[in-house]
Design an enzyme around this catalytic site. Structure first.
Site, mmCIF file in Angstrom:
data_model
loop_
_atom_site.group_PDB
_atom_site.id
_atom_site.type_symbol
_atom_site.label_atom_id
_atom_site.label_comp_id
_atom_site.label_asym_id
_atom_site.label_seq_id
_atom_site.Cartn_x
_atom_site.Cartn_y
_atom_site.Cartn_z
ATOM 1 C CB ILE A 60 0.475 4.173 -6.868
ATOM 2 C CG1 ILE A 60 -0.875 3.451 -6.871
ATOM 3 C CG2 ILE A 60 1.565 3.244 -7.370
ATOM 4 C CD1 ILE A 60 -1.309 2.976 -8.289
ATOM 5 C CB SER A 61 -1.240 3.105 -1.402
ATOM 6 O OG SER A 61 -1.258 4.472 -1.058
ATOM 7 C CD GLN A 62 1.383 -3.489 0.707
ATOM 8 O OE1 GLN A 62 1.224 -2.733 1.667
ATOM 9 N NE2 GLN A 62 1.861 -4.703 0.837
#
Ligand code: SAH
Length: 218
Positions: A60-62
């Site tokens: 899951i992206s930052q």
């Protein structure tokens, strides 16, 4: 557990403080429950300043990256958007709050299934998820006012340019498998494309016909 304080702090310290000013984006990220999109053991880290594993070797992206990519689309509210790489479904949920309809493609069926379940629980009903190779876009639903690609590509897949509406914006990481440059491409009225480099970034690879081959992945 109430994560609303952690969520507000995330928006203030990681996102607004670094220059994302779009009020609707900040508002969406203040409300979407990011902890529900990570596995139970990682929920207390969900509002930290980092990407997190979601299984199947994906992440899951930052939060800051999700905010920056979303803001780069300059959304007004009535758009139809294509997202490539549903992953956890978190970015999908943020987009869902900001536009009319989100079309999202994920190549790994278990991730798409998990995302669908959470998005349904949150009663986000303006999302279509398709399992398949997103490097060819979603021709049936084109053109899109925005295309957001959450995986790194060696080049710009030409189908994305074809499926962009006039004035539409494509945001994607372009580079090698270790690092990329977040790139924005805007379709001009004269048929040309304006290309801008936004920032350095590091995403998992975009795997498919117009991305990396599965064999090339280390
Ligand atoms: N936005 C997601 C990020 C997921 S990581 C989130 O915040 O959770 C990138 C995702 O892109 C992975 O789930 C990966 O499986 C997917 N992906 C990679 N290549 C793809 C392709 N060709 N088509 C669709 N999805 C792809």
């Amino acid at each position: 557990m109430d994560y609303s304080v952690a969520r507000r702090r995330m928006v203030e310290q990681q996102i607004a403080a670094r220059g994302v000013t779009d009020k609707r984006v900040l508002e969406a990220m203040s409300t979407v429950p990011r902890h529900l999109f990570v596995e139970a053991g990682l929920q207390s880290h969900a509002y930290g300043d980092a990407s997190l594993p979601i299984g199947e070797k994906q992440t899951i992206s930052q939060p800051y990256m999700v905010a920056s990519m979303t803001a780069a689309l300059e959304l007004q509210g009535d758009e139809r958007i294509l997202e490539i790489g549903t992953g956890s479904g978190y970015q999908t949920a943020v987009l869902s709050r900001l536009v009319k309809r989100v079309y999202s493609v994920e190549r790994i069926a278990v991730l798409a299934g998990r995302a669908r379940k959470i998005l349904d629980q949150l009663q986000m009903s303006n999302i279509n998820i398709k399992i398949g190779d997103g490097t060819i876009g979603w021709q049936d639903q084109a053109p899109f006012a925005g295309i957001l690609v959450a995986a790194g590509s060696p080049d710009v897949p030409t189908k994305y340019l074809d499926q962009l509406a006039v004035g539409g914006k494509l945001v994607l990481p372009v580079g090698d498998q270790n690092q990329q440059i977040l790139t924005r491409i805007i379709r001009q009225e004269n048929g040309g494309f304006k290309r801008e480099q936004l920032m350095g970034c590091r995403f998992v690879p975009l795997i498919g016909e117009q991305g990396w081959s599965l064999e090339s992945i280390s």
